[in-house]
Design an enzyme around this catalytic site. Structure first.
Site, PDB file in Angstrom:
ATOM      1  N   LYS A   1      -5.370   3.536  -2.262  1.00  0.00           N
ATOM      2  CA  LYS A   1      -4.648   2.824  -1.198  1.00  0.00           C
ATOM      3  C   LYS A   1      -5.476   2.756   0.087  1.00  0.00           C
ATOM      4  CE  LYS A   1      -0.810   1.963  -3.513  1.00  0.00           C
ATOM      5  NZ  LYS A   1      -0.510   0.610  -3.988  1.00  0.00           N
TER       6      LYS A   1
ATOM      7  N   SER B   1       0.852  -1.189   0.000  1.00  0.00           N
ATOM      8  CA  SER B   1       0.000   0.000   0.000  1.00  0.00           C
ATOM      9  C   SER B   1       0.890   1.240   0.000  1.00  0.00           C
ATOM     10  CB  SER B   1      -0.927  -0.062   1.224  1.00  0.00           C
ATOM     11  OG  SER B   1      -1.842   0.998   1.218  1.00  0.00           O
TER      12      SER B   1
HETATM   13  C1  HXC Z   1      -3.270  12.669 -16.095  1.00  0.00           C
HETATM   14  C2  HXC Z   1      -3.179  10.544 -17.010  1.00  0.00           C
HETATM   15  C3  HXC Z   1      -1.771  10.487 -16.808  1.00  0.00           C
HETATM   16  C4  HXC Z   1      -1.141  11.644 -16.208  1.00  0.00           C
HETATM   17  C5  HXC Z   1      -2.399   8.616 -17.707  1.00  0.00           C
HETATM   18  N1  HXC Z   1      -3.515   9.357 -17.574  1.00  0.00           N
HETATM   19  N2  HXC Z   1      -1.322   9.279 -17.247  1.00  0.00           N
HETATM   20  N3  HXC Z   1      -3.911  11.610 -16.658  1.00  0.00           N
HETATM   21  N4  HXC Z   1      -1.927  12.692 -15.884  1.00  0.00           N
HETATM   22  N5  HXC Z   1       0.174  11.678 -15.989  1.00  0.00           N
HETATM   23  C6  HXC Z   1      -4.860   9.023 -17.981  1.00  0.00           C
HETATM   24  C7  HXC Z   1      -4.982   8.758 -19.459  1.00  0.00           C
HETATM   25  O1  HXC Z   1      -5.048   9.966 -20.198  1.00  0.00           O
HETATM   26  C8  HXC Z   1      -6.295   7.990 -19.509  1.00  0.00           C
HETATM   27  O2  HXC Z   1      -7.417   8.827 -19.369  1.00  0.00           O
HETATM   28  C9  HXC Z   1      -6.237   7.162 -18.243  1.00  0.00           C
HETATM   29  O3  HXC Z   1      -5.278   7.801 -17.378  1.00  0.00           O
HETATM   30  C10 HXC Z   1      -5.776   5.762 -18.489  1.00  0.00           C
HETATM   31  O4  HXC Z   1      -4.547   5.800 -19.172  1.00  0.00           O
HETATM   32  P1  HXC Z   1      -4.044   4.575 -20.058  1.00  0.00           P
HETATM   33  O5  HXC Z   1      -2.627   4.827 -20.406  1.00  0.00           O
HETATM   34  O6  HXC Z   1      -5.010   4.305 -21.155  1.00  0.00           O
HETATM   35  O7  HXC Z   1      -4.215   3.367 -19.035  1.00  0.00           O
HETATM   36  P2  HXC Z   1      -3.381   2.086 -18.832  1.00  0.00           P
HETATM   37  O8  HXC Z   1      -2.622   1.682 -20.060  1.00  0.00           O
HETATM   38  O9  HXC Z   1      -4.285   1.113 -18.240  1.00  0.00           O
HETATM   39  O10 HXC Z   1      -2.258   2.509 -17.753  1.00  0.00           O
HETATM   40  C11 HXC Z   1      -2.587   2.722 -16.415  1.00  0.00           C
HETATM   41  C12 HXC Z   1      -1.725   3.819 -15.816  1.00  0.00           C
HETATM   42  C13 HXC Z   1      -0.233   3.601 -16.144  1.00  0.00           C
HETATM   43  C14 HXC Z   1      -1.954   3.813 -14.306  1.00  0.00           C
HETATM   44  C15 HXC Z   1      -2.144   5.155 -16.401  1.00  0.00           C
HETATM   45  O11 HXC Z   1       0.552   4.619 -15.539  1.00  0.00           O
HETATM   46  C16 HXC Z   1       0.245   2.257 -15.723  1.00  0.00           C
HETATM   47  O12 HXC Z   1       0.050   1.273 -16.411  1.00  0.00           O
HETATM   48  N6  HXC Z   1       0.895   2.142 -14.614  1.00  0.00           N
HETATM   49  C17 HXC Z   1       1.373   0.817 -14.106  1.00  0.00           C
HETATM   50  C18 HXC Z   1       2.754   0.928 -13.620  1.00  0.00           C
HETATM   51  C19 HXC Z   1       2.886   1.908 -12.508  1.00  0.00           C
HETATM   52  O13 HXC Z   1       2.207   2.926 -12.422  1.00  0.00           O
HETATM   53  N7  HXC Z   1       3.804   1.641 -11.635  1.00  0.00           N
HETATM   54  C20 HXC Z   1       4.068   2.538 -10.519  1.00  0.00           C
HETATM   55  C21 HXC Z   1       3.560   1.941  -9.355  1.00  0.00           C
HETATM   56  S1  HXC Z   1       4.312   2.751  -8.061  1.00  0.00           S
HETATM   57  P3  HXC Z   1      -8.323   9.315 -20.631  1.00  0.00           P
HETATM   58  O14 HXC Z   1      -9.378  10.157 -20.023  1.00  0.00           O
HETATM   59  O15 HXC Z   1      -7.396  10.073 -21.523  1.00  0.00           O
HETATM   60  O16 HXC Z   1      -8.841   8.053 -21.254  1.00  0.00           O
HETATM   61  C22 HXC Z   1       3.207   3.109  -6.996  1.00  0.00           C
HETATM   62  C23 HXC Z   1       3.754   3.883  -5.853  1.00  0.00           C
HETATM   63  C24 HXC Z   1       2.841   3.842  -4.726  1.00  0.00           C
HETATM   64  O17 HXC Z   1       2.090   2.822  -7.108  1.00  0.00           O
HETATM   65  C25 HXC Z   1       3.356   4.586  -3.565  1.00  0.00           C
HETATM   66  C26 HXC Z   1       4.772   4.372  -3.241  1.00  0.00           C
HETATM   67  C27 HXC Z   1       5.199   4.993  -1.945  1.00  0.00           C
END
Ligand code: HXC
Length: 274
Positions: free
Chosen positions: A176, A158
């Site tokens: 979270k 989390s």
């Molecule tokens: C605003 C954003 C954005 C940003 C994406 N979106 N990035 N909006 N600012 N920087 C929007 C997109 O425009 C879209 O909305 C929607 O989010 C979904 O984006 P997709 O790329 O189509 O989704 P998807 O491919 O499913 O990817 C999900 C994701 C991506 C969360 C956006 O970042 C991802 O896959 N992340 C997985 C890996 C990750 O994040 N790892 C880090 C974990 S670390 P619209 O309206 O345009 O459709 C972590 C730390 C926790 O969690 C705390 C630690 C202390």
């Protein structure tokens, strides 16, 4: 990529601690979860890691297996935690090929920095879906197997953002908080059947994808402002999180259930200086 054992495990644990155990790990090719996996496998467990990217997941499984001769580590790619069927198939395959599931790490998460007015409904929903629905799907898919284990344990990765709220992280904070709530419900519902369900809440962990996304390269410099604000005086390491996981899965953690173990050097408790 190979790492020295000291990168992911303190030299305090007993060899073979997890002999015969099987761990199922979502987000298993991520920077934190792959080190949790290494620690468990090094101490004797076999593991199944699931991820969305097939190549990365296969490679991570091979790298993790290399920490112990004879270790079995299955990588299941093309598994999106938002899809209940993907997870059910992965959990069933893990149980079939490795003989069951004793430990679960629900680690898959989504994150990016955005102010609330820069979040579309879909952006908010994407993170809620990965973190909350993904955690629920993970619990549902693994519970039938976990309930057959003599030592059923679940850990959720989390955060601490939701204890206070955090700018640019409204979506992750909301998600979270829900993960913590799911953890507590599992502890209450399945504690009577032997399941221990606990959260690990990492703080600022150096070298992680999450930190890159949140802190950027500035956080890496010694004496940076972020480190000065951490009461313990240093960034966290992936080993800190892996060690906490080993503790919770070991016999030493057997009476810890329904708990959020914060591993952040007391950072979230810090008050601004007046
Ligand atoms: C605003 C954003 C954005 C940003 C994406 N979106 N990035 N909006 N600012 N920087 C929007 C997109 O425009 C879209 O909305 C929607 O989010 C979904 O984006 P997709 O790329 O189509 O989704 P998807 O491919 O499913 O990817 C999900 C994701 C991506 C969360 C956006 O970042 C991802 O896959 N992340 C997985 C890996 C990750 O994040 N790892 C880090 C974990 S670390 P619209 O309206 O345009 O459709 C972590 C730390 C926790 O969690 C705390 C630690 C202390």
């Amino acid at each position: 990529m190979s790492y020295p054992e000291s990168h992911y495990l303190s030299p305090v644990w007993r060899d073979g601690l997890f002999n015969g155990k099987v761990a199922f790990i979502t987000g298993g090719n991520g920077t934190i979860c792959s080190m949790q996996a290494r620690a468990l496998v090094r101490l004797g467990a076999n593991a199944c890691i699931v991820g969305r990217n097939v190549e990365k997941t296969d490679k991570a499984a091979k790298d993790i297996a290399a920490v112990r001769p004879g270790a079995k580590v299955i990588g299941i790619g093309a598994c999106d935690v938002r899809n209940a069927e993907h997870l059910k198939n992965a959990a069933d395959r893990c149980a079939k090929e490795l003989g069951g599931i004793d430990f679960v790490i629900a680690g898959a998460a989504g994150n990016f920095i955005a102010p609330m007015d820069g979040l579309s409904t879909n952006a908010f929903k994407s993170v809620m879906d990965i973190d909350v629905l993904g955690t629920f799907n993970t619990i549902k898919a693994t519970l039938p197997h976990v309930l057959r284990s003599p030592t059923p344990r679940i850990v959720y990765v989390s955060a601490t953002f939701h204890y206070t709220g955090l700018v640019m992280q409204s979506h992750v904070s909301a998600a979270k908080a829900s993960v913590d709530s799911l953890m507590a419900s599992v502890a209450l519902e399945y504690g009577p059947r032997g399941v221990n369900s606990n959260v690990i809440a990492p703080g600022a962990i150096e070298g992680t994808e999450g930190m890159e996304r949140l802190g950027g390269s500035a956080a890496k410099k010694p004496g940076n402002a972020l480190v000065r604000e951490i009461p313990s005086g240093r960034m966290g390491t992936v080993r800190d999180i892996a060690d906490a996981t080993v503790y919770l899965f070991s016999e030493a953690g057997s009476y810890v259930n329904g708990h959020s173990l914060v591993v952040d050097g007391a950072a979230w408790r810090r008050q601004p200086a007046f």
